[in-house]
Design an enzyme around this catalytic site. Structure first.
Site, short mmCIF file in Angstrom:
data_model
loop_
_atom_site.label_atom_id
_atom_site.label_comp_id
_atom_site.label_asym_id
_atom_site.label_seq_id
_atom_site.Cartn_x
_atom_site.Cartn_y
_atom_site.Cartn_z
N GLU A 68 0.89 -1.17 0.00
CA GLU A 68 0.00 0.00 0.00
C GLU A 68 0.92 1.21 0.00
OE1 GLU A 68 -3.00 -0.09 3.01
OE2 GLU A 68 -4.05 -1.58 1.80
N CYS A 121 -2.41 8.99 2.85
CA CYS A 121 -2.17 8.49 1.49
C CYS A 121 -3.27 8.99 0.56
CB CYS A 121 -2.10 6.98 1.49
SG CYS A 121 -3.52 6.22 2.27
P1 NAD Z 1 8.59 4.63 4.42
O1 NAD Z 1 8.61 3.90 3.13
O2 NAD Z 1 9.68 5.59 4.70
O3 NAD Z 1 8.58 3.59 5.64
C1 NAD Z 1 7.58 2.61 5.80
C2 NAD Z 1 8.11 1.47 6.65
O4 NAD Z 1 9.13 0.76 5.93
C3 NAD Z 1 8.75 1.91 7.96
O5 NAD Z 1 8.35 1.01 8.97
C4 NAD Z 1 10.25 1.78 7.67
O6 NAD Z 1 11.03 1.58 8.82
C5 NAD Z 1 10.27 0.55 6.76
N1 NAD Z 1 11.45 0.41 5.90
C6 NAD Z 1 12.23 1.40 5.39
N2 NAD Z 1 13.21 0.85 4.60
C7 NAD Z 1 13.03 -0.50 4.61
C8 NAD Z 1 13.67 -1.60 3.98
N3 NAD Z 1 14.72 -1.43 3.17
N4 NAD Z 1 13.20 -2.84 4.21
C9 NAD Z 1 12.12 -3.04 5.00
N5 NAD Z 1 11.46 -2.04 5.63
C10 NAD Z 1 11.90 -0.78 5.45
O7 NAD Z 1 7.16 5.35 4.49
P2 NAD Z 1 6.53 6.28 5.64
O8 NAD Z 1 7.17 7.62 5.64
O9 NAD Z 1 6.48 5.53 6.94
O10 NAD Z 1 5.03 6.41 5.16
C11 NAD Z 1 4.60 7.38 4.25
C12 NAD Z 1 4.18 6.76 2.95
O11 NAD Z 1 3.21 5.75 3.18
C13 NAD Z 1 3.51 7.75 2.01
O12 NAD Z 1 3.99 7.55 0.70
C14 NAD Z 1 2.04 7.36 2.10
O13 NAD Z 1 1.27 7.74 0.97
C15 NAD Z 1 2.12 5.89 2.26
N6 NAD Z 1 0.89 5.33 2.83
C16 NAD Z 1 0.07 4.60 2.01
C17 NAD Z 1 -1.14 4.09 2.49
C18 NAD Z 1 -2.07 3.31 1.59
O14 NAD Z 1 -3.04 2.77 2.09
N7 NAD Z 1 -1.84 3.22 0.29
C19 NAD Z 1 -1.49 4.32 3.82
C20 NAD Z 1 -0.64 5.07 4.63
C21 NAD Z 1 0.55 5.57 4.12
#
Ligand code: NAD
Length: 452
Positions: free
Chosen positions: A224, A258
């Site tokens: 997502e 999002c």
């Molecule tokens: P992010 O991608 O920076 O981090 C998300 C998660 O991934 C965190 O827990 C982080 O620690 C982990 N992570 C980072 N690098 C990793 C790796 N190499 N391997 C495994 N895990 C790793 O995103 P964020 O800043 O936490 O969230 C914001 C984003 O989420 C925005 O783009 C938003 O639109 C999206 N979002 C989407 C939905 C949806 O339903 N489509 C809902 C909420 C947020």
């Protein structure tokens, strides 16, 4: 050690122990053992554990809301609202899952039966974002547990304390739920364990990395990701109502959803009136201490995002955009950016193409429905799209043509537990919520049964 910061003040709240590859491996082993026992319990027992989890949320709601606001900066009224609304979501899962997860006989004659049974995937990783930890988390972990999986839950490093609260409640109700604490490196180490699936919520960039690992390991993957959610305001609207609704859709949670409205196209006949009313609405938003009940806009959760917004605004201005309000960071401790409205924007600008994920919106004038439709679909992201119009058939025709997982008529920034939530393109793969979102945590087993 992981440091937890208060985005509103820039002060450190506390340090917590984070997981290492060794502790993650140990938690994986516990999860694997626990899953076997959990999956053979009757569904009703698993549902009972989730009912007990729900009851703990109700009991601790104010404390959970305060923690969320402290570490993420979400205004307290919005934290309370998220926690209250997650209960409705859990109620939907509790009510629907017995029907959706039941065995289905798809063929029967005097000697032969064909039955589809729903089995859990096994041990799954839930790697989560910080912006709605209760919402986006529960869509995954509550449903996964109901379906008989064990969950290794990696909360965002920006919502660690909330993740620990959730883990504490899950442990009290006896569910096989194990928190993995840390930043991206902990998420990456978690994916090295022999898990059966990964359910990720976060950015496109991280989602791509997760998909690469999952494809190497050939495990189930669901993503997502972000959005650049467009809305078109036609020339027959009640301008006042549309502007009010869309200002909320763009600036609620400081635009860090999002499905926040990220770009607005307005028919030229109502453009000036809409923009004037929209800016008035934005200037009326109360910005300040997120713990104050009166605050509508708080800080950004991530410090780095302040720089992203500055770059987007500078790029837009250099290409001819005008700033009608805001346009810069606010000079105070913490991660603050002024609610910003840009006009005279176009698709050569990053602000109309790349996810802003903050209190910044571009409003573009369009000549007609065809131009609006083309611009709405001119994005790699495809999460939601909306149309404001008095004419349902006009709106439905535009929405049929919109590349998006969710389509809104005269509403926006809305998620329903009864409807599937999904993205296309750079917005992700797979589904949560609705019937499809319950099935997502299972795998079908086909029984061919011949009597005699
Ligand atoms: P992010 O991608 O920076 O981090 C998300 C998660 O991934 C965190 O827990 C982080 O620690 C982990 N992570 C980072 N690098 C990793 C790796 N190499 N391997 C495994 N895990 C790793 O995103 P964020 O800043 O936490 O969230 C914001 C984003 O989420 C925005 O783009 C938003 O639109 C999206 N979002 C989407 C939905 C949806 O339903 N489509 C809902 C909420 C947020």
């Amino acid at each position: 050690m992981l440091e937890i910061w208060n985005p509103s003040t820039g002060q450190r709240i506390q340090k917590v122990d984070d997981d290492t590859p060794a502790t993650i491996a140990a938690k994986y082993k516990l999860a694997r053992q626990a899953q076997v026992k959990w999956a053979i319990k009757p569904l009703e027992e698993r549902l009972e554990a989730i009912r007990a989890f729900r009851a703990l949320i109700v009991k601790r709601a104010e404390n959970l809301a305060q923690t969320l606001t402290l570490e993420v900066g979400k205004p307290i009224t919005q934290s309370r609202r998220e926690i209250a609304a997650v209960l409705t979501r859990i109620d939907y899962f509790l009510a629907e899952s017995p029907r959706v997860l039941a065995d289905e006989t798809v063929y029967e004659d005097s000697t032969m039966s064909e039955i589809v049974a729903r089995e859990p995937l096994g041990v799954i990783a839930n790697i989560s974002a910080w912006n709605y930890p209760y919402f986006v988390g529960s869509n995954v972990f509550v449903v996964a547990l109901i379906a008989g999986n064990a969950v290794l839950y990696k909360p965002s490093e920006f919502a660690t304390l909330t993740g620990l609260h959730i883990a504490q409640m899950m442990s009290e109700v006896g569910a096989p739920f194990f928190p993995i604490i840390g930043a991206g490196s902990a998420g990456a180490a978690l994916l090295e364990q022999p898990i059966d699936g990964v359910f990720f919520t976060g950015s496109f960039a991280t989602g791509q990395k997760i998909a690469e690992v999952a494809s190497r390991r050939m495990i189930h993957v669901q993503l997502e990701l972000g959005g650049k959610d467009p809305v078109y305001v036609t020339d027959d609207v009640d301008v006042e109502k549309a502007a009010e609704s869309l200002a909320d859709g763009a600036f609620y949670n400081a635009g860090q959803s999002c499905c926040s409205v990220e770009r607005i196209y307005v028919h030229e006949r109502v453009y000036d009136a809409f923009v004037e009313r929209f800016v008035r609405e934005v200037n009326g938003f109360a910005l300040g201490d997120p713990l104050d009940d009166k605050t509508y806009i708080g800080p950004l959760a991530r410090r780095a995002q302040v720089g992203v917004l500055e770059t987007q605004v500078a790029d837009a201005k250099a290409k001819g955009a005008r700033v009608l309000t805001g346009g810069a960071r606010i000079a105070r401790e913490g991660n603050w950016f002024a609610p910003t409205v840009l006009v005279d924007v176009n698709h050569s600008m990053s602000v109309m193409r790349d996810e802003s994920f903050g209190p910044v919106i571009g409003i573009q004038r369009v000549r007609d429905d065809a131009e609006a439709s083309r611009l709405m679909n001119d994005s790699e992201f495809a999460l939601t799209a909306g149309v404001y119009s008095r004419d349902e058939s006009r709106a439905r025709a535009l929405l049929r043509n919109a590349r998006a997982g969710s389509a809104y008529w005269n509403c926006c920034d809305r998620v329903s537990p009864r409807l599937p939530w999904s993205g296309r393109g750079h917005s992700g793969l797979g589904v949560t919520l609705g019937r499809d979102g319950l099935l997502a945590f299972t795998q079908p087993k086909a029984y061919h049964l011949r009597s005699g």
